[in-house]
Design an enzyme around this catalytic site. Structure first.
Site, PDB file in Angstrom:
ATOM      1  N   VAL A 164     -16.426 -18.634 -19.701  1.00 13.39           N
ATOM      2  CA  VAL A 164     -15.562 -19.794 -19.542  1.00 13.39           C
ATOM      3  C   VAL A 164     -14.134 -19.304 -19.711  1.00 13.39           C
ATOM      4  O   VAL A 164     -13.827 -18.564 -20.650  1.00 13.39           O
ATOM      5  CB  VAL A 164     -15.868 -20.879 -20.605  1.00 13.39           C
TER       6      VAL A 164
ATOM      7  N   ASN B  90      -7.610 -15.872 -19.529  1.00 11.37           N
ATOM      8  CA  ASN B  90      -7.656 -14.405 -19.375  1.00 11.37           C
ATOM      9  C   ASN B  90      -7.977 -13.673 -20.674  1.00 11.37           C
ATOM     10  O   ASN B  90      -7.640 -12.508 -20.845  1.00 11.37           O
ATOM     11  CB  ASN B  90      -6.330 -13.875 -18.800  1.00 11.37           C
ATOM     12  N   ARG B  91      -8.635 -14.373 -21.576  1.00 15.76           N
ATOM     13  CA  ARG B  91      -9.029 -13.802 -22.864  1.00 15.76           C
ATOM     14  C   ARG B  91      -7.842 -13.369 -23.727  1.00 15.76           C
ATOM     15  O   ARG B  91      -7.986 -12.576 -24.655  1.00 15.76           O
ATOM     16  CB  ARG B  91      -9.985 -12.605 -22.663  1.00 15.76           C
ATOM     17  N   MET B  92      -6.672 -13.893 -23.440  1.00 21.75           N
ATOM     18  CA  MET B  92      -5.485 -13.617 -24.256  1.00 21.75           C
ATOM     19  C   MET B  92      -5.342 -14.724 -25.298  1.00 21.75           C
ATOM     20  O   MET B  92      -4.406 -15.534 -25.287  1.00 21.75           O
ATOM     21  CB  MET B  92      -4.239 -13.500 -23.377  1.00 21.75           C
TER      22      MET B  92
END
Length: 214
Positions: free
Chosen positions: A10, A191-193
């Site tokens: 997700v 973006n997993r940041m």
């Protein structure tokens, strides 16, 4: 299944979360996120994954319910003869994670542990449903049992024992408090940041907030 798992993801598109968005203290921030999860309809928003380790260093995790929160720490209740209690007595340290998936949030509490007072245990005990009180007497938590009938018979026995009278606090039951030295708040971002902000206490219990890389 491996291919399916690899494809499960997700992309969290939550708004930014920075130091200026934090409450003045870790416990106020945690209370705020708990209240927000509850308002959003999260089932058992106070559920937290408790991790402990035994003397051999082998970790164990399980879900418990947070039943107390203030500047001293977070509290949960259990059988003092359970596996988790044996771990806590051996190491005096624990961590707990509140996983609010729908909100793309987590909170992590890590620190030493202490038993709560008998008065605190009694105050909470008196809020429990009678069935839960009887269950605390009937279950020798973490002990191996032959089959389900053993548990059912034990519950029937304590139900008969106490009849219609009050159910006292079992001598083997009570609360543990995690006294945190670190409390981290995690907000999922695209973006997993992700945003990770952590309250850290020094030896004098003075708190500092630090941002961590995701």
């Amino acid at each position: 299944m491996t291919d399916q798992l690899a494809g499960m993801r997700v992309d969290y598109r939550s708004e930014g979360f920075d130091v200026g968005d934090l409450a003045p203290t870790w416990h106020e921030q945690l209370a705020g996120w708990l209240a927000a999860a509850q308002a959003d309809g999260v089932v058992e928003a106070n559920a937290m994954v408790l991790a402990t380790a035994g003397p051999d260093g082998r970790p164990t995790s399980r879900t418990v319910l947070c039943k107390g929160l203030d500047e001293r720490g977070v509290v949960f209740y259990t059988n003092y003869t359970s596996a988790k209690s044996h771990d806590l007595r051996a190491t005096r340290y624990a961590s707990a994670t509140f996983p609010w998936y729908a909100q793309h949030r987590q909170a992590h509490v890590r620190g030493t542990v202490e038993a709560v007072t008998a008065a605190e245990t009694l105050a909470y005990w008196e809020t429990r449903p009678r069935g839960s009180q009887l269950g605390a007497w009937a279950s020798a938590q973490s002990v191996r049992v032959r089959d389900r009938r053993v548990l059912d018979d034990a519950l029937a026995g304590v139900t008969q024992r106490f009849g219609d009278g009050p159910v006292p606090v079992p001598p083997h039951w009570g609360g543990w408090r995690i006294v945190p030295d670190q409390v981290e708040f995690w907000q999922g971002r695209t973006n997993r940041m992700h945003d990770r902000l952590r309250f850290e206490a020094d030896r004098d219990r003075r708190w500092t907030v630090r941002r961590l890389a995701p």
